[in-house]
Enzyme design. Structure first.
Site, PDB file in Angstrom:
ATOM      1  N   ARG A 236      28.593  19.368 -13.633  1.00 36.00           N
ATOM      2  CA  ARG A 236      29.413  18.290 -13.104  1.00 36.00           C
ATOM      3  C   ARG A 236      28.620  16.983 -13.138  1.00 36.00           C
ATOM      4  NH1 ARG A 236      29.820  22.715  -9.596  1.00 36.00           N
ATOM      5  NH2 ARG A 236      31.934  23.610  -9.378  1.00 36.00           N
TER       6      ARG A 236
ATOM      7  N   HIS B 285      34.428  14.529 -17.148  1.00 36.30           N
ATOM      8  CA  HIS B 285      34.547  15.917 -16.685  1.00 36.30           C
ATOM      9  C   HIS B 285      35.084  16.834 -17.770  1.00 36.30           C
ATOM     10  CE1 HIS B 285      34.599  18.881 -13.464  1.00 36.30           C
ATOM     11  NE2 HIS B 285      35.774  19.302 -13.904  1.00 36.30           N
TER      12      HIS B 285
ATOM     13  N   ARG C  30      32.533  19.127 -19.351  1.00 34.65           N
ATOM     14  CA  ARG C  30      32.282  20.408 -18.652  1.00 34.65           C
ATOM     15  C   ARG C  30      33.344  21.417 -19.050  1.00 34.65           C
ATOM     16  NH1 ARG C  30      30.631  23.205 -13.860  1.00 34.65           N
ATOM     17  NH2 ARG C  30      32.364  23.922 -12.555  1.00 34.65           N
TER      18      ARG C  30
ATOM     19  N   HIS D 145      30.944  28.840  -9.494  1.00 33.42           N
ATOM     20  CA  HIS D 145      32.118  29.185  -8.706  1.00 33.42           C
ATOM     21  C   HIS D 145      31.927  30.552  -8.050  1.00 33.42           C
ATOM     22  CE1 HIS D 145      35.020  25.990  -9.614  1.00 33.42           C
ATOM     23  NE2 HIS D 145      34.472  25.929 -10.821  1.00 33.42           N
TER      24      HIS D 145
ATOM     25  N   TYR E  47      39.434  30.091 -18.573  1.00 32.95           N
ATOM     26  CA  TYR E  47      38.765  30.005 -19.867  1.00 32.95           C
ATOM     27  C   TYR E  47      38.807  31.317 -20.648  1.00 32.95           C
ATOM     28  CZ  TYR E  47      37.151  25.748 -17.755  1.00 32.95           C
ATOM     29  OH  TYR E  47      37.118  24.517 -17.140  1.00 32.95           O
TER      30      TYR E  47
END
Length: 382
Positions: free
Chosen positions: A201, A308, A311, A334, A343
């Protein structure tokens, strides 16, 4: 006539009937409405007594607290909220909750009011994502009001209203990433590459120190982030969650760029920041976007994207490279599988690769006869 065991009923001069009772707090209260018939008033008293005996009675005066007052206290009393979360709650409350509900008593806010408020937000151009965030905040406040016995039920009952359905973020090709890295100011080349191939990030990148990067091992240790907080400026804080503290392995492909960047642009000392502005100070996102990002996109021939999205591109590349959900979670920082699952859909090229491998595997087994069933030959026409 026998005296009533609970409550009292009397006829008013208008001819209608009034019911009164003493609550568990010994305060004498009338029913909120009068009744056409004496029997209706008596039935209401029976129901009210049942509520008290079952422990379901609510003080009708408790819900008179103004939403503005209760919501502000609710935000202040949340434990361990991150500064950015407090800032978000304040923003949503000030712009989207207070104008409609601020002056109303909690007990006076009904389902219809919430439905109309949500529709008005969307009709007035508030994004679906922001509307969902505001709805979730309103619902959370009323969940606590229910627990506090201030209202009987939560008026936020719109199915799916709190779900965010953000549009699919753009994914750059590797060639586009490098075109952007070539086009941007040299001091930010490594920022683009590490943001992509490290899936970091913005705040995690700008918070990195020299001692967080191990060029020999090819790793970056994320222990903090640099974020902007209204009224405080840039502040170092811990990552968004415990899972945010992690070590990310970056590909050898960008190692030389990182090595050259640290030599030429990073602050001195183990605690020196890796990525800084032209004045050698902490990097502000707003200044970066205004002075460098937009021009680099134009020079690289790319459509308008956000930093962003690098990322997001990195996460997609990692998934296409075969990273499992657990590996994606660790890489992204996460603690739940929800974001990592995004993803796992893979790209069309990745799906074609999988299909080709499946085709080869199936053909090989059919040819060797190792399959459980040979492919059936089409019947000849008689």
């Amino acid at each position: 006539m026998a005296k009533r065991r609970f409550g009292r009923v009397r006829q008013l001069s208008s001819g209608r009937w009034q019911a009164r009772y003493a609550g568990p707090d010994n305060v004498d209260r009338p029913a909120p409405q009068t009744f056409d018939r004496k029997k209706d008033a008596e039935t209401w008293l029976v129901q009210k007594e049942a509520e008290i005996l079952a422990g379901d009675w609510l003080d009708p005066d408790a819900g008179k607290i103004v939403f503005l007052e209760y919501a502000r206290s609710w935000i202040e009393e949340r434990p361990n909220l991150r500064p950015r979360t407090v800032e978000l709650y304040d923003y949503l409350f000030r712009l989207h909750l207070k104008p409609t509900f601020g002056a109303r008593a909690l007990a006076d806010i009904k389902d219809a009011h919430v439905r109309r408020w949500r529709k008005d937000l969307l009709d007035n151009g508030v994004s679906a994502v922001t509307t969902a965030k505001a709805y979730r905040l309103l619902k959370a406040i009323f969940n606590t009001a229910v627990d506090d016995l201030l209202v009987r039920r939560n008026p936020c009952r719109i199915k799916g209203a709190g779900q965010e359905k953000s549009p699919e973020r753009p994914v750059l090709t590797v060639a586009q990433v490098y075109a952007l890295a070539d086009a941007i100011e040299p001091r930010f080349r490594a920022l683009v590459l590490l943001g992509t191939f490290g899936s970091l990030r913005w705040g995690e990148l700008t918070g990195l120190r020299r001692r967080d990067v191990d060029l020999d091992a090819g790793t970056v240790r994320v222990e903090r982030q640099l974020i902007r907080i209204t009224g405080q400026g840039l502040v170092f804080t811990e990552p968004k969650s415990a899972a945010g503290k992690r070590t990310v392995v970056f590909p050898e492909l960008i190692a030389q760029d990182l090595r050259a960047h640290i030599k030429d642009f990073a602050q001195d000392g183990d605690d020196g920041l890796i990525f800084v502005g032209p004045d050698d100070g902490p990097l502000w996102n707003s200044n970066f976007n205004r002075r460098f990002w937009g021009k680099a996109l134009t020079d690289a021939g790319l459509a308008k994207i956000h930093f962003h999205d690098l990322r997001h591109t990195g996460n997609t590349l990692a998934a296409n490279a075969g990273a499992s959900i657990r590996e994606l979670m660790d890489r992204m920082g996460h603690s739940s599988t929800r974001a990592a699952m995004i993803y796992q859909h893979g790209s069309h090229e990745r799906q074609r690769e999988v299909a080709d491998r499946l085709d080869s595997l199936a053909r090989g087994q059919l040819k060797s006869g190792s399959g459980t069933q040979r492919a059936r030959k089409p019947k000849k026409a008689e």
